[in-house]
Every structure is written in structure tokens, then in C-alpha cells.
Write a protein that holds these residues in place. Structure first.
Motif, PDB file in Angstrom:
ATOM      1  N   THR A   1      18.302  -1.223 -30.271  1.00  0.00           N
ATOM      2  CA  THR A   1      19.014  -2.366 -29.711  1.00  0.00           C
ATOM      3  C   THR A   1      18.826  -2.367 -28.194  1.00  0.00           C
ATOM      4  O   THR A   1      18.347  -1.383 -27.622  1.00  0.00           O
ATOM      5  CB  THR A   1      20.522  -2.282 -30.013  1.00  0.00           C
ATOM      6  N   PRO A   2      19.224  -3.448 -27.518  1.00  0.00           N
ATOM      7  CA  PRO A   2      19.149  -3.444 -26.053  1.00  0.00           C
ATOM      8  C   PRO A   2      19.946  -2.299 -25.416  1.00  0.00           C
ATOM      9  O   PRO A   2      19.645  -1.863 -24.313  1.00  0.00           O
ATOM     10  CB  PRO A   2      19.743  -4.796 -25.664  1.00  0.00           C
ATOM     11  N   GLU A   3      20.942  -1.795 -26.137  1.00  0.00           N
ATOM     12  CA  GLU A   3      21.748  -0.675 -25.640  1.00  0.00           C
ATOM     13  C   GLU A   3      21.144   0.681 -25.978  1.00  0.00           C
ATOM     14  O   GLU A   3      21.695   1.722 -25.636  1.00  0.00           O
ATOM     15  CB  GLU A   3      23.171  -0.755 -26.224  1.00  0.00           C
ATOM     16  N   GLY A   4      20.004   0.671 -26.691  1.00  0.00           N
ATOM     17  CA  GLY A   4      19.341   1.920 -27.037  1.00  0.00           C
ATOM     18  C   GLY A   4      19.765   2.517 -28.362  1.00  0.00           C
ATOM     19  O   GLY A   4      19.315   3.603 -28.717  1.00  0.00           O
ATOM     20  N   GLU A   5      20.613   1.829 -29.109  1.00  0.00           N
ATOM     21  CA  GLU A   5      21.040   2.321 -30.431  1.00  0.00           C
ATOM     22  C   GLU A   5      19.908   2.125 -31.439  1.00  0.00           C
ATOM     23  O   GLU A   5      19.281   1.062 -31.470  1.00  0.00           O
ATOM     24  CB  GLU A   5      22.286   1.574 -30.903  1.00  0.00           C
TER      25      GLU A   5
END
Length: 69
Positions: A30-34
């Protein structure tokens, strides 16, 4: 490709009026790195923005009349 002509870890193929097919060793995040579970070595990623299962393609591009070279 690198100068040594080694095979890439992953290949991304845009399909005309359809998804991006990603094959090989890759990670989706994800954009958050998840991490996003791909569950297979080849995935189709949505390009039309209409898929109900984003980031994956669900075929909606056909109904939406999505066009891309």
C-alpha cells in the motif's frame, strides 16, 4: 535491462484496453508500505480504476469501455 542481460525479477506487461500483468518475483504494498497478499506469481492489476477488488483487475474495464494502448 541491466548491462549483464540477466533476467528481471519481475515483468510488467500492459494489455491493450486492459490490466497490467505482473509476473515473477514481486511485492505489492500500500502507499503506507503495508503488504498486499498477491497469492500467486502472476497478477492482473487494474488500470481503469473501476475494479471492485483494487489493486487487482476484476474485468470491469470491459464494461467501462476502458481504452489504453
Amino acid at each position: 535491462m541491466p548491462d549483464d542481460q540477466s533476467a528481471p525479477a519481475a515483468t510488467i506487461t500492459p494489455y491493450r484496453d486492459g490490466p497490467l500483468l505482473v509476473r515473477g518475483d514481486f511485492a505489492l504494498v500500500t502507499p503506507e508500505g503495508e503488504p498486499i497478499a498477491a497469492r500467486r506469481g502472476t497478477v492482473a492489476l487494474c488500470r481503469c480504476g473501476k475494479s471492485a477488488i483494487k489493486p487487482f483487475c476484476d474485468g470491469t474495464h470491459k464494461v467501462a469501455d476502458f481504452r489504453a494502448p
